[in-house]
Design a protein around this motif. Structure first.
Motif, PDB file in Angstrom:
ATOM      1  N   ASP A  61       0.811  -1.215   0.000  1.00  0.00           N
ATOM      2  CA  ASP A  61       0.000   0.000   0.000  1.00  0.00           C
ATOM      3  C   ASP A  61       0.850   1.273   0.000  1.00  0.00           C
ATOM      4  N   ARG A  62       2.182   1.113   0.121  1.00  0.00           N
ATOM      5  CA  ARG A  62       3.105   2.254   0.051  1.00  0.00           C
ATOM      6  C   ARG A  62       3.991   2.178  -1.192  1.00  0.00           C
ATOM      7  N   ASP A  63       3.534   1.519  -2.219  1.00  0.00           N
ATOM      8  CA  ASP A  63       4.308   1.397  -3.453  1.00  0.00           C
ATOM      9  C   ASP A  63       4.498   2.778  -4.087  1.00  0.00           C
ATOM     10  N   ASP A  64       5.773   3.201  -4.225  1.00  0.00           N
ATOM     11  CA  ASP A  64       6.063   4.518  -4.782  1.00  0.00           C
ATOM     12  C   ASP A  64       5.801   4.604  -6.276  1.00  0.00           C
ATOM     13  N   PHE A  65       5.884   3.464  -6.965  1.00  0.00           N
ATOM     14  CA  PHE A  65       5.713   3.452  -8.414  1.00  0.00           C
ATOM     15  C   PHE A  65       4.235   3.394  -8.811  1.00  0.00           C
ATOM     16  N   PHE A  66       3.521   2.455  -8.207  1.00  0.00           N
ATOM     17  CA  PHE A  66       2.161   2.155  -8.665  1.00  0.00           C
ATOM     18  C   PHE A  66       1.183   2.247  -7.493  1.00  0.00           C
ATOM     19  N   PRO A  67       0.348   3.282  -7.449  1.00  0.00           N
ATOM     20  CA  PRO A  67      -0.601   3.433  -6.339  1.00  0.00           C
ATOM     21  C   PRO A  67      -1.632   2.304  -6.324  1.00  0.00           C
ATOM     22  N   VAL A  68      -2.317   2.149  -5.195  1.00  0.00           N
ATOM     23  CA  VAL A  68      -3.165   0.973  -4.980  1.00  0.00           C
ATOM     24  C   VAL A  68      -4.382   0.918  -5.899  1.00  0.00           C
ATOM     25  N   ASP A  69      -4.732   2.026  -6.554  1.00  0.00           N
ATOM     26  CA  ASP A  69      -5.858   1.921  -7.487  1.00  0.00           C
ATOM     27  C   ASP A  69      -5.508   1.031  -8.681  1.00  0.00           C
ATOM     28  N   ILE A  70      -4.198   0.839  -8.943  1.00  0.00           N
ATOM     29  CA  ILE A  70      -3.784  -0.028 -10.057  1.00  0.00           C
ATOM     30  C   ILE A  70      -4.040  -1.498  -9.744  1.00  0.00           C
ATOM     31  N   PRO A  71      -3.579  -2.049  -8.608  1.00  0.00           N
ATOM     32  CA  PRO A  71      -3.933  -3.447  -8.323  1.00  0.00           C
ATOM     33  C   PRO A  71      -5.439  -3.652  -8.168  1.00  0.00           C
ATOM     34  N   ILE A  72      -6.139  -2.638  -7.707  1.00  0.00           N
ATOM     35  CA  ILE A  72      -7.597  -2.761  -7.605  1.00  0.00           C
ATOM     36  C   ILE A  72      -8.216  -2.890  -8.996  1.00  0.00           C
ATOM     37  N   SER A  73      -7.670  -2.136  -9.961  1.00  0.00           N
ATOM     38  CA  SER A  73      -8.185  -2.248 -11.335  1.00  0.00           C
ATOM     39  C   SER A  73      -7.863  -3.618 -11.921  1.00  0.00           C
ATOM     40  N   PHE A  74      -6.677  -4.163 -11.600  1.00  0.00           N
ATOM     41  CA  PHE A  74      -6.350  -5.542 -11.979  1.00  0.00           C
ATOM     42  C   PHE A  74      -7.425  -6.489 -11.447  1.00  0.00           C
ATOM     43  N   TYR A  75      -7.686  -6.368 -10.162  1.00  0.00           N
ATOM     44  CA  TYR A  75      -8.629  -7.267  -9.487  1.00  0.00           C
ATOM     45  C   TYR A  75     -10.024  -7.174 -10.093  1.00  0.00           C
TER      46      TYR A  75
END
Length: 270
Positions: free
Chosen positions: A211-225
């Protein structure tokens, strides 16, 4: 003297066996270096950009008791070559399928981190039937502004410390990889996965993201999901771009991850 000679010959024998663990496959205009460990169902491990197969060393002993573990160096990384000096995740996916073809492996389970996860995303959208299940760690559908800003600032001086143990050709190899990484900031067609495109991925997919990924904010894995039909999402609290101790097993989540991957790959999740 006889004891010394015997011990010396045994040592040479062990070195020879170790040397046989590493091999090359020529495919897609490059030579891909890979190692295999253990027996059983194949498990492919794809490292992140700037690293090599060595990044997975802390997992090999345990995973090789469960699977035949395959750890390649991506193009231009580690011992693998890249005469064109071109790196895209689509080309990387084609390389890895070429490796699997040469090994006569039709189907694999797979784990990829960052560039490894992006390579797997390309592979799964090219032909999802060849991946039985996969774990995407710190992957992305596209490069957001946050990532592009970091990519633009990377230098040889900043990265050489962590890259030197992975890049045997030294400064020249590291500088080429750094330049390739900086060029990601100006590319838009390589990582550009829309929801309908991701929806073509049919294999079970576990998405893991700090949840602290500097490159890819958490809305990206949520869109994957939301886009991949048969997917699961694990957002790791207070963790960054290399979460769960994925390299080095140095996180409170590392033992949990090992149990999760075994359960997930065994197909017991509904």
């Amino acid at each position: 003297m006889k004891t010394f000679i015997t011990a010396f010959l045994l040592m040479l024998g062990f070195q020879s066996l170790d040397a046989q663990d590493g091999n090359f496959v020529e495919t897609n205009g490059v030579k891909i270096y890979y190692e295999t460990h253990g027996e059983g169902e194949p498990l492919l491990l794809l490292h992140g950009f700037s690293l090599s197969h060595k990044a997975w060393d802390s997992w090999i002993d345990d995973l090789s008791h469960e699977f035949m573990v395959i750890t390649p160096d991506l193009r231009g990384h580690g011992n693998s070559t890249n005469p064109s000096k071109e790196f895209t995740h689509e080309l990387s996916a084609q390389d890895i399928y070429g490796l699997l073809d040469a090994l006569k492996i039709d189907k694999v389970k797979a784990i990829g981190q960052s560039t490894g996860a992006m390579t797997l995303t390309h592979m799964a959208t090219m032909d999802s039937t060849r991946i039985s299940s996969m774990i995407l760690v710190s992957g992305t559908t596209m490069f957001p502004l946050e990532a592009r800003k970091i990519m633009e600032t990377v230098t040889y001086e900043r990265w050489k410390g962590h890259m030197e143990p992975h890049q045997p050709r030294g400064e020249e190899q590291i500088r080429i990889l750094v330049n390739q990484f900086r060029n990601f900031a100006k590319t838009y067609n390589d990582m550009n996965f829309t929801s309908p495109y991701l929806a073509t991925i049919t294999c079970p997919t576990l998405i893991i993201h700090g949840d602290r990924d500097d490159f890819f904010p958490v809305d990206i894995p949520i869109s994957f999901y939301k886009s991949i039909p048969n997917s699961y999402l694990w957002i790791v609290p207070n963790d960054g771009h290399i979460p769960i101790g994925i390299y080095g097993r140095n996180s409170i989540w590392s033992d949990v991850f090992y149990k999760v991957l075994i359960e997930f790959f065994n197909g017991t999740w509904d």
